[in-house]
Design a protein around this motif. Structure first.
Motif, PDB file in Angstrom:
ATOM      1  N   VAL A  40       7.893   6.064   2.656  1.00  0.00           N
ATOM      2  CA  VAL A  40       9.009   5.308   3.211  1.00  0.00           C
ATOM      3  C   VAL A  40      10.035   6.337   3.652  1.00  0.00           C
ATOM      4  CG1 VAL A  40      10.879   3.703   2.717  1.00  0.00           C
ATOM      5  CG2 VAL A  40       8.601   3.267   1.811  1.00  0.00           C
ATOM      6  N   SER A  41      10.419   6.298   4.914  1.00  0.00           N
ATOM      7  CA  SER A  41      11.404   7.225   5.450  1.00  0.00           C
ATOM      8  C   SER A  41      12.716   6.481   5.663  1.00  0.00           C
ATOM      9  CB  SER A  41      10.917   7.815   6.777  1.00  0.00           C
ATOM     10  OG  SER A  41      11.920   8.624   7.349  1.00  0.00           O
TER      11      SER A  41
ATOM     12  N   ALA B  41     -10.344  -9.088   8.792  1.00  0.00           N
ATOM     13  CA  ALA B  41     -10.490 -10.433   8.245  1.00  0.00           C
ATOM     14  C   ALA B  41     -10.683 -10.417   6.725  1.00  0.00           C
ATOM     15  CB  ALA B  41     -11.674 -11.130   8.904  1.00  0.00           C
ATOM     16  N   GLU B  42     -11.091  -9.280   6.183  1.00  0.00           N
ATOM     17  CA  GLU B  42     -11.371  -9.188   4.752  1.00  0.00           C
ATOM     18  C   GLU B  42     -10.510  -8.111   4.104  1.00  0.00           C
ATOM     19  OE1 GLU B  42     -15.508  -8.483   4.185  1.00  0.00           O
ATOM     20  OE2 GLU B  42     -16.110 -10.327   5.189  1.00  0.00           O
ATOM     21  N   GLY B  43     -10.216  -8.292   2.842  1.00  0.00           N
ATOM     22  CA  GLY B  43      -9.506  -7.276   2.070  1.00  0.00           C
ATOM     23  C   GLY B  43      -8.074  -7.032   2.508  1.00  0.00           C
ATOM     24  N   ILE B  44      -7.452  -8.011   3.131  1.00  0.00           N
ATOM     25  CA  ILE B  44      -6.083  -7.831   3.618  1.00  0.00           C
ATOM     26  C   ILE B  44      -5.120  -7.850   2.429  1.00  0.00           C
ATOM     27  CG2 ILE B  44      -4.234  -8.828   5.005  1.00  0.00           C
ATOM     28  CD1 ILE B  44      -6.398  -9.912   6.875  1.00  0.00           C
ATOM     29  N   LYS B  45      -4.321  -6.807   2.319  1.00  0.00           N
ATOM     30  CA  LYS B  45      -3.327  -6.708   1.248  1.00  0.00           C
ATOM     31  C   LYS B  45      -1.945  -7.136   1.725  1.00  0.00           C
ATOM     32  CE  LYS B  45      -6.009  -5.090  -1.921  1.00  0.00           C
ATOM     33  NZ  LYS B  45      -6.393  -5.934  -3.024  1.00  0.00           N
TER      34      LYS B  45
ATOM     35  N   MET C  20       5.205  -2.728   1.798  1.00  0.00           N
ATOM     36  CA  MET C  20       4.296  -2.074   2.738  1.00  0.00           C
ATOM     37  C   MET C  20       3.763  -0.771   2.128  1.00  0.00           C
ATOM     38  SD  MET C  20       6.532  -2.773   6.202  1.00  0.00           S
ATOM     39  CE  MET C  20       5.649  -1.637   7.246  1.00  0.00           C
ATOM     40  N   TYR C  21       4.669   0.012   1.543  1.00  0.00           N
ATOM     41  CA  TYR C  21       4.278   1.274   0.917  1.00  0.00           C
ATOM     42  C   TYR C  21       3.291   1.018  -0.229  1.00  0.00           C
ATOM     43  CZ  TYR C  21       4.448   5.519  -1.823  1.00  0.00           C
ATOM     44  OH  TYR C  21       4.092   6.628  -2.540  1.00  0.00           O
ATOM     45  N   HIS C  22       3.586   0.037  -1.065  1.00  0.00           N
ATOM     46  CA  HIS C  22       2.714  -0.265  -2.199  1.00  0.00           C
ATOM     47  C   HIS C  22       1.320  -0.685  -1.718  1.00  0.00           C
ATOM     48  CE1 HIS C  22       1.426  -1.491  -6.161  1.00  0.00           C
ATOM     49  NE2 HIS C  22       1.081  -2.666  -5.672  1.00  0.00           N
ATOM     50  N   ALA C  23       1.252  -1.530  -0.704  1.00  0.00           N
ATOM     51  CA  ALA C  23      -0.050  -1.959  -0.171  1.00  0.00           C
ATOM     52  C   ALA C  23      -0.829  -0.759   0.374  1.00  0.00           C
ATOM     53  CB  ALA C  23       0.148  -3.006   0.920  1.00  0.00           C
ATOM     54  N   MET C  24      -0.133   0.144   1.063  1.00  0.00           N
ATOM     55  CA  MET C  24      -0.790   1.359   1.574  1.00  0.00           C
ATOM     56  C   MET C  24      -1.314   2.206   0.422  1.00  0.00           C
ATOM     57  SD  MET C  24      -0.922   2.033   4.918  1.00  0.00           S
ATOM     58  CE  MET C  24      -1.159   3.777   4.768  1.00  0.00           C
ATOM     59  N   THR C  25      -0.528   2.342  -0.631  1.00  0.00           N
ATOM     60  CA  THR C  25      -0.929   3.157  -1.775  1.00  0.00           C
ATOM     61  C   THR C  25      -2.179   2.584  -2.434  1.00  0.00           C
ATOM     62  OG1 THR C  25       1.358   3.836  -2.156  1.00  0.00           O
ATOM     63  CG2 THR C  25      -0.164   4.076  -4.008  1.00  0.00           C
ATOM     64  N   VAL C  26      -2.199   1.280  -2.636  1.00  0.00           N
ATOM     65  CA  VAL C  26      -3.364   0.633  -3.253  1.00  0.00           C
ATOM     66  C   VAL C  26      -4.606   0.863  -2.398  1.00  0.00           C
ATOM     67  CG1 VAL C  26      -4.375  -1.619  -3.804  1.00  0.00           C
ATOM     68  CG2 VAL C  26      -2.037  -1.086  -4.532  1.00  0.00           C
TER      69      VAL C  26
ATOM     70  N   PRO D 245       9.547  -2.475  10.177  1.00  0.00           N
ATOM     71  CA  PRO D 245       9.596  -3.936  10.037  1.00  0.00           C
ATOM     72  C   PRO D 245      10.982  -4.461  10.381  1.00  0.00           C
ATOM     73  CG  PRO D 245       9.782  -2.908   7.893  1.00  0.00           C
ATOM     74  CD  PRO D 245       9.550  -1.808   8.891  1.00  0.00           C
ATOM     75  N   GLU D 246      11.009  -5.663  10.922  1.00  0.00           N
ATOM     76  CA  GLU D 246      12.291  -6.299  11.216  1.00  0.00           C
ATOM     77  C   GLU D 246      13.096  -6.481   9.926  1.00  0.00           C
ATOM     78  OE1 GLU D 246      12.998  -9.549  14.389  1.00  0.00           O
ATOM     79  OE2 GLU D 246      12.638 -10.611  12.493  1.00  0.00           O
ATOM     80  N   ASP D 247      12.422  -6.852   8.855  1.00  0.00           N
ATOM     81  CA  ASP D 247      13.045  -7.005   7.544  1.00  0.00           C
ATOM     82  C   ASP D 247      12.813  -5.719   6.755  1.00  0.00           C
ATOM     83  OD1 ASP D 247      13.933  -7.671   5.026  1.00  0.00           O
ATOM     84  OD2 ASP D 247      12.473  -9.280   4.708  1.00  0.00           O
ATOM     85  N   ARG D 248      13.830  -4.857   6.690  1.00  0.00           N
ATOM     86  CA  ARG D 248      13.700  -3.566   6.010  1.00  0.00           C
ATOM     87  C   ARG D 248      13.419  -3.726   4.508  1.00  0.00           C
ATOM     88  NH1 ARG D 248      13.992  -2.873  10.820  1.00  0.00           N
ATOM     89  NH2 ARG D 248      15.019  -1.151  11.875  1.00  0.00           N
ATOM     90  N   GLY D 249      13.693  -4.904   3.973  1.00  0.00           N
ATOM     91  CA  GLY D 249      13.421  -5.168   2.561  1.00  0.00           C
ATOM     92  C   GLY D 249      11.939  -5.181   2.227  1.00  0.00           C
TER      93      GLY D 249
END
Length: 187
Positions: free
Chosen positions: A65-66, A11-15, A122-128, A113-117
């Protein structure tokens, strides 16, 4: 071991919230769901059953990202974990096999993800979020550096002696700011 269970998403800190995202743990397809990348954890919840799982950042050894179809048939956000994730019935099957892979202490998780774009986001949010949870066993520690003037850092004397390859000769490493002005920009 990962156990699919019902739980509320973070619920908190969602990127990033990424709906319509498939999840694989090793080779097991968990179906479609919603991926939540939050500061505290990565969670995935199935669209059909409402069950899901959460991963804490200290257990995520690598994320990338693979896009290599030889590694996995779909582009995905790839996570390597430092522990084995199995379902209880899978553990029983693997214990009898004696297969070297079954004793592996790591697991692979893929989010498709359905939208590969959206893979880069997603990668950037994981990195942060991953940077908020540094590895306490990291080989570079604060003790390896000493403060110098103007906030610069240098290696301890023992480290720098190991890396001294100039045999007493010093080079002027300062660059002339205009030295590349006449260079042709070739790509």
């Amino acid at each position: 071991m990962v156990v699919l269970s019902s739980f509320p998403p973070p619920a908190e800190g969602i990127k990033l919230v990424q709906p319509n995202t498939g999840a694989f743990i090793n080779t097991r397809d968990l179906g479609q769901g919603t991926l939540y990348i939050a500061e505290s954890r990565v969670s995935w919840v199935s669209t059909l059953s409402g069950q899901g799982f959460s991963l804490e950042y200290p257990h995520i050894s690598l994320h990338a990202v693979s896009k290599d179809p030889a590694a996995f048939p779909q582009e995905c956000l790839y996570l390597m974990l430092d522990s084995r994730l199995d379902e209880p019935d899978e553990v029983l099957e693997n214990d009898d096999s004696g297969d070297e892979e079954s004793t592996s202490e790591m697991s692979e998780v893929r989010f498709i993800p359905e939208d590969r774009g959206t893979l880069d986001a997603m990668y950037h949010a994981m990195t942060v979020c991953q940077t908020l949870h540094p590895d306490p066993n990291d080989s570079v520690s604060d003790g390896d550096f000493e403060d110098t003037e103007e906030g610069e850092y240098c290696l301890d004397a023992g480290e720098s002696a190991d890396n001294d390859h100039d045999n007493g000769e010093t080079e002027n490493m300062e660059s002339d700011m205009g030295q590349f002005e006449d260079a042709d920009p070739e790509h």
